[in-house]
Enzyme design. Sequence first.
Site, PDB file in Angstrom:
ATOM      1  CG  HIS A  26      -2.176   0.772   1.074  1.00 48.59           C
ATOM      2  ND1 HIS A  26      -2.265   1.910   0.295  1.00 48.59           N
ATOM      3  CD2 HIS A  26      -3.418   0.598   1.598  1.00 48.59           C
ATOM      4  CE1 HIS A  26      -3.503   2.392   0.357  1.00 48.59           C
ATOM      5  NE2 HIS A  26      -4.213   1.609   1.127  1.00 48.59           N
ATOM      6  CE  LYS A  82     -26.404   8.629  -9.311  1.00 50.39           C
ATOM      7  NZ  LYS A  82     -25.232   8.742 -10.160  1.00 50.39           N
ATOM      8  CE  LYS A 101     -37.003   4.336  -3.734  1.00 53.15           C
ATOM      9  NZ  LYS A 101     -38.406   4.433  -4.127  1.00 53.15           N
ATOM     10  CG  LEU A 158     -31.305   8.967  -0.537  1.00 56.35           C
ATOM     11  CD1 LEU A 158     -31.832   7.742   0.182  1.00 56.35           C
ATOM     12  CD2 LEU A 158     -30.960  10.058   0.466  1.00 56.35           C
ATOM     13  N   PRO A 192     -25.318   6.981  -3.538  1.00 54.14           N
ATOM     14  CG  PRO A 192     -25.278   5.842  -5.578  1.00 54.14           C
ATOM     15  CD  PRO A 192     -25.248   7.216  -4.994  1.00 54.14           C
ATOM     16  CG  ASP A 193     -19.517   6.382  -0.566  1.00 54.14           C
ATOM     17  OD1 ASP A 193     -19.218   5.217  -0.251  1.00 54.14           O
ATOM     18  OD2 ASP A 193     -18.971   7.384  -0.055  1.00 54.14           O
ATOM     19  CE1 TYR A 244      -8.720   7.106   6.615  1.00 51.46           C
ATOM     20  CE2 TYR A 244      -9.535   5.179   5.456  1.00 51.46           C
ATOM     21  CZ  TYR A 244      -8.704   6.262   5.509  1.00 51.46           C
ATOM     22  OH  TYR A 244      -7.864   6.534   4.464  1.00 51.46           O
ATOM     23  CB  THR A 268      -6.333   9.298   1.185  1.00 49.97           C
ATOM     24  OG1 THR A 268      -5.272   8.979   2.105  1.00 49.97           O
ATOM     25  CG2 THR A 268      -6.352   8.293   0.049  1.00 49.97           C
TER      26      THR A 268
END
Length: 618
Positions: free
Chosen positions: A333, A416, A418, A420, A422-423, A445, A458
């Site tokens: 990473h 979508k 609705k 809203l 998605p994430d 997190y 990030t």
Amino acid sequence: MKADDKMTNHLSESPQERTFQYQSSLPPLPVPSLEGSLSKYLDAVRPFASETEFQATVDVVQKFQEGIGQELHHKLLQRAKTRRNWLEEWWLDAAYLEVRIPSQLNVNFGGPAPYLEHCWPPAEGTQLQRASVNVWHTLQYWNLIYKESMAPQKAGKMALDMDQFKMLFCTCKVPGVKKDCLYSYFKTEQEGNCPSHLVVMCRGRIFTFDALCDGQILTPPELLRQLSYVKERCQGRPDGQGVAALTSDDRTRWAKAREHLISIDPHNERILETIQSSLFIISLDDSKPYSSAENYTNITLEALTGDPTIRWGDKSYNSLAFADGTFGSNCDHAPYDAMVLVSMCWYIDQQLKATEGKWKGSDSVRPMPFPEELLFTLDQKAISDINYAKRQYQETTQDLQLVCYAFTGFGKSAIKKKNLHPDTFVQLAMQLSYYKMNKIPASCYETSMTRRFYHGRTETMRPCTSEALKWCKAMLDPACSIQDKRKAMLQAVSKHNELMSEGQEGKGFDRHLLGLYLIAKEEGRPTPALFTDPLYEKSGGGGNFVLSSSLVGYTTVLGAVAPMVHHGYGFFYRINNDRIVISITAWKSCRQTDAVALFNNFSNSLHEMFHLATTSQL
């Protein structure tokens, strides 16, 4: 809409734009205001505190803001004047290179390739033929970056930093006694010679061959000939030395074992250099982790915890080819974030779909040298180091619980409709699930991308807001009306979206606080009280988040990571039009956590939320 939802991923060759052409014009990473960051920090710790605890933290923060914090912030601003990214070096050191625990399981990410969902379902006897096609497409992707002909990624019209793509190939972490180093041997065509050899690992043995012949990438039939040679050399013979297992050990022990290897014979150092500089590792794995589009558990677990003698844990990319014709990956990473690998795997997935996984070119094979086996000179101490590493790896990996299932009730399209995001929908369902199981909020997190800035990686986005906690409580309160639940949900959604946008704009607070902490540390000052306050750790500060989560994207690619803390969970997911695929990890030795129970609660929470969104007619 969040920026990452709109991210375009141009994978074809682009005559107009070159891969790295916008690097010089990207804005520097900003330093947020001290007052703003501390105010956001107080908001973030609120859900974890009683009134008395919160007041005590307010006092600590106020003293910090009026005293030492001012001074540290001023020094951070000075640092930012001389660097286009004040965080970059610090982040690499603190998050990755100085960490001493074994990184292969605790830091690396791994995952399944999605090819089994279409042209390459599990099938015996297909490993080498499919691997040769997979490697060929991977080499095409390397060539796009090498020639800078892959168009830069953008969020809307905004160019995103592409620097991490230089770390996908020819890159390796090298252990140090106190701190590791990161080496990248990659060069673009304009920059000079780029290494072009591959390393293949099979049954504890290591081979290498050049991926180019007369400057041309080997074709799948040529790659098949090389991989078949390796497989034949390993079959019916005892397993090899298994030196790769050393990369799975504690970083300091591995550094000392590596120094010892080099002291035995200078030839060992040349082998290490060959592995480090190679394009990537091909792992020919004997396991058959049968998986399906609905249940990816076996293959994901194998990707994260498989045979340590056939993957080099410090390489930026290990391409895993399983004996049942399925594929996975395991990646360090430190050099890049998951979106780099996701971009490549999505590219390969699209290419395989278009060609039905077949090679339609010439079957002729040019004359070329067979792969060369890389044999270390070992003594008794080196052998005992390898055996020790294998044992500790086996003990730790056996403690990892992992599930990777598809929730097929609905997906992005229905959410979508609705109105809203998605994430945000998934993040709230994750928190509700944890709250149902534990009756307390979890420090959370979520990765927020800062690639609109030079060398941005990030920022931490903390989804457990006061609004989210209030909504979780409302959902479990039988006396609360549908309308009130709906109102609480919309407030939680709105707050989440606001925080995610702030993070992407460089206005988060976690990396800022880390910067202030590191300046104090570098100057040998005592740790400021803000960082020793109980609420700092309780709310997730210092890498103590109970729910460590990330949206891997809206493609077919998924990954998994181990939990950040012993009593926590790793929670990675991809969101598709008709489904949400989730990988959840936990430690079996922790009695408080259970990945299966969290998944079941998560599925129920998704249905409850969708029902709430429907009955409320959002």
